[in-house]
Write an enzyme that holds these catalytic residues in place. Sequence first.
Site, mmCIF file in Angstrom:
data_model
loop_
_atom_site.group_PDB
_atom_site.id
_atom_site.type_symbol
_atom_site.label_atom_id
_atom_site.label_comp_id
_atom_site.label_asym_id
_atom_site.label_seq_id
_atom_site.Cartn_x
_atom_site.Cartn_y
_atom_site.Cartn_z
ATOM 1 N N LYS A 17 43.684 47.848 60.381
ATOM 2 C CA LYS A 17 44.084 46.506 60.829
ATOM 3 C C LYS A 17 45.247 46.607 61.798
ATOM 4 O O LYS A 17 46.029 47.580 61.780
ATOM 5 C CB LYS A 17 44.470 45.604 59.647
ATOM 6 C CG LYS A 17 45.699 46.055 58.835
ATOM 7 C CD LYS A 17 47.046 45.593 59.383
ATOM 8 C CE LYS A 17 48.211 46.175 58.587
ATOM 9 N NZ LYS A 17 49.476 46.229 59.292
ATOM 10 N N ASP A 67 48.056 44.123 51.694
ATOM 11 C CA ASP A 67 47.092 44.143 52.803
ATOM 12 C C ASP A 67 45.648 44.351 52.339
ATOM 13 O O ASP A 67 44.722 44.320 53.155
ATOM 14 C CB ASP A 67 47.417 45.295 53.777
ATOM 15 C CG ASP A 67 48.707 45.074 54.547
ATOM 16 O OD1 ASP A 67 49.199 43.928 54.590
ATOM 17 O OD2 ASP A 67 49.223 46.056 55.118
HETATM 18 P P1 ATP Z 1 50.670 49.552 55.803
HETATM 19 O O1 ATP Z 1 50.378 49.213 57.230
HETATM 20 O O2 ATP Z 1 49.728 48.871 54.822
HETATM 21 O O3 ATP Z 1 52.082 49.463 55.410
HETATM 22 P P2 ATP Z 1 50.429 52.272 56.571
HETATM 23 O O4 ATP Z 1 49.209 52.284 57.432
HETATM 24 O O5 ATP Z 1 51.749 52.294 57.246
HETATM 25 O O6 ATP Z 1 50.300 51.071 55.580
HETATM 26 P P3 ATP Z 1 49.170 54.119 54.803
HETATM 27 O O7 ATP Z 1 48.375 55.058 55.651
HETATM 28 O O8 ATP Z 1 48.440 53.049 54.101
HETATM 29 O O9 ATP Z 1 50.371 53.506 55.639
HETATM 30 O O10 ATP Z 1 49.971 55.039 53.772
HETATM 31 C C1 ATP Z 1 51.215 54.707 53.210
HETATM 32 C C2 ATP Z 1 51.508 55.728 52.094
HETATM 33 O O11 ATP Z 1 50.594 55.496 51.011
HETATM 34 C C3 ATP Z 1 51.255 57.171 52.496
HETATM 35 O O12 ATP Z 1 52.410 57.750 53.023
HETATM 36 C C4 ATP Z 1 50.809 57.833 51.206
HETATM 37 O O13 ATP Z 1 51.886 58.424 50.543
HETATM 38 C C5 ATP Z 1 50.314 56.698 50.307
HETATM 39 N N1 ATP Z 1 48.850 56.736 50.010
HETATM 40 C C6 ATP Z 1 48.274 56.621 48.804
HETATM 41 N N2 ATP Z 1 46.945 56.657 48.876
HETATM 42 C C7 ATP Z 1 46.628 56.803 50.168
HETATM 43 C C8 ATP Z 1 45.392 56.891 50.877
HETATM 44 N N3 ATP Z 1 44.205 56.864 50.260
HETATM 45 N N4 ATP Z 1 45.462 56.996 52.221
HETATM 46 C C9 ATP Z 1 46.664 57.009 52.854
HETATM 47 N N5 ATP Z 1 47.845 56.958 52.229
HETATM 48 C C10 ATP Z 1 47.848 56.834 50.894
#
Ligand code: ATP
Length: 299
Positions: free
Chosen positions: A10, A140
């Site tokens: 997203k 989210d």
């Molecule tokens: P958001 O935009 O929702 O804040 P993001 O895209 O910045 O999220 P994500 O890739 O969702 O970040 O990951 C955030 C943290 O979640 C990672 O650093 C990791 O430690 C943890 N995590 C747990 N499960 C997962 C998964 N299946 N995929 C990615 N990260 C995960």
Amino acid sequence: MSVSVRAAAKINLHLGVGRARADGFHPLDTVYQAIGLHDDLTLSPAEGLTVRTDAADHVDAGGVPDGEDNVVLRAARLLAEHAGRPATGAFEVRKGIPVAGGMAGGSADAAAALVACHRLWGLDTSDEDLLRLAADLGSDIPFSLVGGTARGRGRGELVTPVDDTGSWWWVAVPATEGLSTPAVYRHFDVLRPDAPVEPPPADPVLEALATGEPLRLARALHNDLQEPAIDLRPELGDLIVRGEAEGALRGLVSGSGPTVVFLCESAEGARETGLALDGAGYDVVLTATAPVAGAHVMP
Ligand code: ATP
């Protein structure tokens, strides 16, 4: 028989953030759009509950936990508990969404896990209950189920679909190192002690979406987390300037960053901006169209 589910990244076309509430959450008025970068998840029958992650070349999955902290397992356990059955299955996740990139990759995986378990376990959980479980797992995640374009209120978990008949072209430039979402919100609190109680409303973006005109949408894009993200990572500001100089209509930090997304005039415009940024030495430059569907079973 295994089940395969695709779930999209997203971006936030509008991310209005209000002052932190007593429970620590920030009230949001946001407009999410699902874009064509995906994680693919396969669930196969097994006696225990496991997850294995691999990643496309452009993704560093080093930060993804393989144990109980993985949101995929938390999603499976929560749905199993709700359905009164054991949580079983072997998940394989192939990540195409940058990790800790502000594109809700973990949320996409959690939504995909809910959809996969629901199908493999033959459940008849209502959409309403699935959305509620998703909201319990993370702000989210309801949007990752719904996809398309949607407005999110509360902490982002109260989603209502938005009319969006446009076809939008984006270039996404992930960073090599992720940014922690809580750290960006903490920095927002430092920079904006005067933040309004009510988050800035999403109306300008909703009006622009209704016109289907990229330039109108470009002008309306808004992200209250951009300033703290750039303050923590000044190079993101340089990247935005560069992409706009290379023909993008507008560059924007995606959610809490550090991925920067550029809205372009057309497919051709996205291709040209992408090539120029690639030539400028950015390691990973992705082109994607939006909106796309939420988490769905693949044939
Ligand atoms: P958001 O935009 O929702 O804040 P993001 O895209 O910045 O999220 P994500 O890739 O969702 O970040 O990951 C955030 C943290 O979640 C990672 O650093 C990791 O430690 C943890 N995590 C747990 N499960 C997962 C998964 N299946 N995929 C990615 N990260 C995960």
